[in-house]
Motif scaffolding. Sequence first.
Motif, PDB file in Angstrom:
ATOM      1  N   GLU A   3       0.797  -1.223   0.000  1.00  0.00           N
ATOM      2  CA  GLU A   3       0.000   0.000   0.000  1.00  0.00           C
ATOM      3  C   GLU A   3       0.832   1.276   0.000  1.00  0.00           C
ATOM      4  OE1 GLU A   3      -1.855   0.736   4.114  1.00  0.00           O
ATOM      5  OE2 GLU A   3      -1.412  -1.423   4.080  1.00  0.00           O
ATOM      6  N   TRP A   4       2.131   1.174   0.322  1.00  0.00           N
ATOM      7  CA  TRP A   4       3.019   2.331   0.320  1.00  0.00           C
ATOM      8  C   TRP A   4       3.919   2.371  -0.918  1.00  0.00           C
ATOM      9  CZ3 TRP A   4       2.483  -0.699   4.772  1.00  0.00           C
ATOM     10  CH2 TRP A   4       1.670  -0.130   5.751  1.00  0.00           C
ATOM     11  N   GLY A   5       3.777   1.380  -1.801  1.00  0.00           N
ATOM     12  CA  GLY A   5       4.561   1.353  -3.029  1.00  0.00           C
ATOM     13  C   GLY A   5       5.825   0.527  -2.968  1.00  0.00           C
ATOM     14  N   TYR A   6       6.078  -0.138  -1.846  1.00  0.00           N
ATOM     15  CA  TYR A   6       7.282  -0.973  -1.720  1.00  0.00           C
ATOM     16  C   TYR A   6       7.082  -2.296  -2.451  1.00  0.00           C
ATOM     17  CZ  TYR A   6       9.016   2.378   1.626  1.00  0.00           C
ATOM     18  OH  TYR A   6       9.451   3.536   2.210  1.00  0.00           O
ATOM     19  N   ALA A   7       8.137  -2.720  -3.128  1.00  0.00           N
ATOM     20  CA  ALA A   7       8.057  -3.891  -4.006  1.00  0.00           C
ATOM     21  C   ALA A   7       8.273  -5.208  -3.276  1.00  0.00           C
ATOM     22  CB  ALA A   7       9.101  -3.760  -5.110  1.00  0.00           C
ATOM     23  N   THR A   8       7.665  -6.245  -3.848  1.00  0.00           N
ATOM     24  CA  THR A   8       7.878  -7.635  -3.466  1.00  0.00           C
ATOM     25  C   THR A   8       7.907  -8.446  -4.748  1.00  0.00           C
ATOM     26  OG1 THR A   8       6.594  -7.340  -1.444  1.00  0.00           O
ATOM     27  CG2 THR A   8       6.962  -9.593  -2.164  1.00  0.00           C
ATOM     28  N   VAL A   9       8.914  -9.302  -4.881  1.00  0.00           N
ATOM     29  CA  VAL A   9       8.965 -10.191  -6.037  1.00  0.00           C
ATOM     30  C   VAL A   9       8.014 -11.341  -5.750  1.00  0.00           C
ATOM     31  CG1 VAL A   9      10.421 -11.703  -7.441  1.00  0.00           C
ATOM     32  CG2 VAL A   9      11.328  -9.537  -6.595  1.00  0.00           C
ATOM     33  N   VAL A  10       6.972 -11.482  -6.568  1.00  0.00           N
ATOM     34  CA  VAL A  10       5.954 -12.504  -6.320  1.00  0.00           C
ATOM     35  C   VAL A  10       6.083 -13.705  -7.241  1.00  0.00           C
ATOM     36  CG1 VAL A  10       4.271 -10.933  -5.311  1.00  0.00           C
ATOM     37  CG2 VAL A  10       4.283 -11.290  -7.784  1.00  0.00           C
ATOM     38  N   ALA A  11       6.865 -13.563  -8.310  1.00  0.00           N
ATOM     39  CA  ALA A  11       7.056 -14.677  -9.235  1.00  0.00           C
ATOM     40  C   ALA A  11       8.412 -14.543  -9.892  1.00  0.00           C
ATOM     41  CB  ALA A  11       5.964 -14.677 -10.303  1.00  0.00           C
ATOM     42  N   GLU A  12       8.955 -15.660 -10.272  1.00  0.00           N
ATOM     43  CA  GLU A  12      10.219 -15.669 -11.007  1.00  0.00           C
ATOM     44  C   GLU A  12       9.910 -15.778 -12.487  1.00  0.00           C
ATOM     45  OE1 GLU A  12      13.186 -15.116  -9.794  1.00  0.00           O
ATOM     46  OE2 GLU A  12      12.366 -15.003  -7.781  1.00  0.00           O
ATOM     47  N   PRO A  13      10.738 -15.178 -13.317  1.00  0.00           N
ATOM     48  CA  PRO A  13      10.529 -15.348 -14.756  1.00  0.00           C
ATOM     49  C   PRO A  13      10.569 -16.829 -15.113  1.00  0.00           C
ATOM     50  CG  PRO A  13      12.151 -13.633 -14.325  1.00  0.00           C
ATOM     51  CD  PRO A  13      11.858 -14.300 -13.020  1.00  0.00           C
ATOM     52  N   ALA A  14       9.665 -17.258 -15.957  1.00  0.00           N
ATOM     53  CA  ALA A  14       9.602 -18.663 -16.353  1.00  0.00           C
ATOM     54  C   ALA A  14      10.870 -19.046 -17.109  1.00  0.00           C
ATOM     55  CB  ALA A  14       8.383 -18.892 -17.242  1.00  0.00           C
ATOM     56  N   PRO A  15      11.357 -20.275 -16.897  1.00  0.00           N
ATOM     57  CA  PRO A  15      12.548 -20.715 -17.616  1.00  0.00           C
ATOM     58  C   PRO A  15      12.338 -20.615 -19.121  1.00  0.00           C
ATOM     59  CG  PRO A  15      11.976 -22.281 -15.908  1.00  0.00           C
ATOM     60  CD  PRO A  15      10.852 -21.284 -15.995  1.00  0.00           C
ATOM     61  N   GLY A  16      13.286 -20.039 -19.794  1.00  0.00           N
ATOM     62  CA  GLY A  16      13.203 -19.896 -21.239  1.00  0.00           C
ATOM     63  C   GLY A  16      12.363 -18.721 -21.707  1.00  0.00           C
ATOM     64  N   ALA A  17      11.690 -18.033 -20.782  1.00  0.00           N
ATOM     65  CA  ALA A  17      10.868 -16.883 -21.158  1.00  0.00           C
ATOM     66  C   ALA A  17      11.779 -15.694 -21.457  1.00  0.00           C
ATOM     67  CB  ALA A  17       9.915 -16.531 -20.025  1.00  0.00           C
ATOM     68  N   PRO A  18      11.314 -14.788 -22.270  1.00  0.00           N
ATOM     69  CA  PRO A  18      12.109 -13.588 -22.529  1.00  0.00           C
ATOM     70  C   PRO A  18      12.389 -12.831 -21.237  1.00  0.00           C
ATOM     71  CG  PRO A  18      10.231 -13.714 -24.015  1.00  0.00           C
ATOM     72  CD  PRO A  18      10.070 -14.807 -23.003  1.00  0.00           C
ATOM     73  N   GLU A  19      13.578 -12.304 -21.134  1.00  0.00           N
ATOM     74  CA  GLU A  19      13.992 -11.588 -19.929  1.00  0.00           C
ATOM     75  C   GLU A  19      13.587 -10.123 -19.962  1.00  0.00           C
ATOM     76  OE1 GLU A  19      18.207 -11.959 -19.507  1.00  0.00           O
ATOM     77  OE2 GLU A  19      18.166 -14.117 -19.791  1.00  0.00           O
ATOM     78  N   ASP A  20      12.928  -9.694 -21.010  1.00  0.00           N
ATOM     79  CA  ASP A  20      12.661  -8.274 -21.210  1.00  0.00           C
ATOM     80  C   ASP A  20      11.959  -7.608 -20.034  1.00  0.00           C
ATOM     81  OD1 ASP A  20      13.789  -8.695 -23.670  1.00  0.00           O
ATOM     82  OD2 ASP A  20      11.904  -8.605 -24.778  1.00  0.00           O
ATOM     83  N   ALA A  21      10.898  -8.198 -19.535  1.00  0.00           N
ATOM     84  CA  ALA A  21      10.122  -7.577 -18.451  1.00  0.00           C
ATOM     85  C   ALA A  21      10.942  -7.491 -17.167  1.00  0.00           C
ATOM     86  CB  ALA A  21       8.835  -8.350 -18.201  1.00  0.00           C
ATOM     87  N   ALA A  22      11.631  -8.558 -16.811  1.00  0.00           N
ATOM     88  CA  ALA A  22      12.444  -8.558 -15.595  1.00  0.00           C
ATOM     89  C   ALA A  22      13.592  -7.566 -15.712  1.00  0.00           C
ATOM     90  CB  ALA A  22      12.972  -9.958 -15.311  1.00  0.00           C
ATOM     91  N   ARG A  23      14.235  -7.519 -16.866  1.00  0.00           N
ATOM     92  CA  ARG A  23      15.335  -6.584 -17.088  1.00  0.00           C
ATOM     93  C   ARG A  23      14.821  -5.141 -17.027  1.00  0.00           C
ATOM     94  NH1 ARG A  23      19.769  -8.044 -18.530  1.00  0.00           N
ATOM     95  NH2 ARG A  23      19.135  -9.825 -19.786  1.00  0.00           N
ATOM     96  N   ALA A  24      13.674  -4.872 -17.640  1.00  0.00           N
ATOM     97  CA  ALA A  24      13.099  -3.525 -17.621  1.00  0.00           C
ATOM     98  C   ALA A  24      12.731  -3.105 -16.195  1.00  0.00           C
ATOM     99  CB  ALA A  24      11.877  -3.457 -18.525  1.00  0.00           C
ATOM    100  N   ALA A  25      12.224  -4.038 -15.403  1.00  0.00           N
ATOM    101  CA  ALA A  25      11.889  -3.731 -14.010  1.00  0.00           C
ATOM    102  C   ALA A  25      13.143  -3.361 -13.230  1.00  0.00           C
ATOM    103  CB  ALA A  25      11.195  -4.928 -13.359  1.00  0.00           C
ATOM    104  N   ALA A  26      14.204  -4.130 -13.398  1.00  0.00           N
ATOM    105  CA  ALA A  26      15.454  -3.853 -12.699  1.00  0.00           C
ATOM    106  C   ALA A  26      16.031  -2.510 -13.134  1.00  0.00           C
ATOM    107  CB  ALA A  26      16.455  -4.978 -12.943  1.00  0.00           C
ATOM    108  N   GLU A  27      15.967  -2.222 -14.404  1.00  0.00           N
ATOM    109  CA  GLU A  27      16.517  -0.969 -14.919  1.00  0.00           C
ATOM    110  C   GLU A  27      15.687   0.249 -14.519  1.00  0.00           C
ATOM    111  OE1 GLU A  27      16.894  -1.637 -19.105  1.00  0.00           O
ATOM    112  OE2 GLU A  27      18.666  -2.915 -18.847  1.00  0.00           O
TER     113      GLU A  27
END
Length: 63
Positions: free
Chosen positions: A28-52
């Motif tokens: 509710e305050w905007g702090y992040a929690t990783v709720v899922a891991e990128p699926a094996p073999g899935a494109p890394e684009d979303a995870a990389r964009a989140a980190a960046e």
Amino acid sequence: MKLLLDSTRCQGYGLCQEPAPDLIDLDEWGYATVVAEPAPGAPEDAARAAAESCPNSALKLER
């Protein structure tokens, strides 16, 4: 690949969730929690964009 969160660096900007809504949840305050891991073999684009998108480098990808 694993998306890791250093919660001590998270400042609650919430910018990381927009590129990866399936991987990151915000409290509710905007702090992040990783709720899922990128699926094996899935494109890394979303995870990389989140980190960046984090201004405090609280997220990182690890292989």
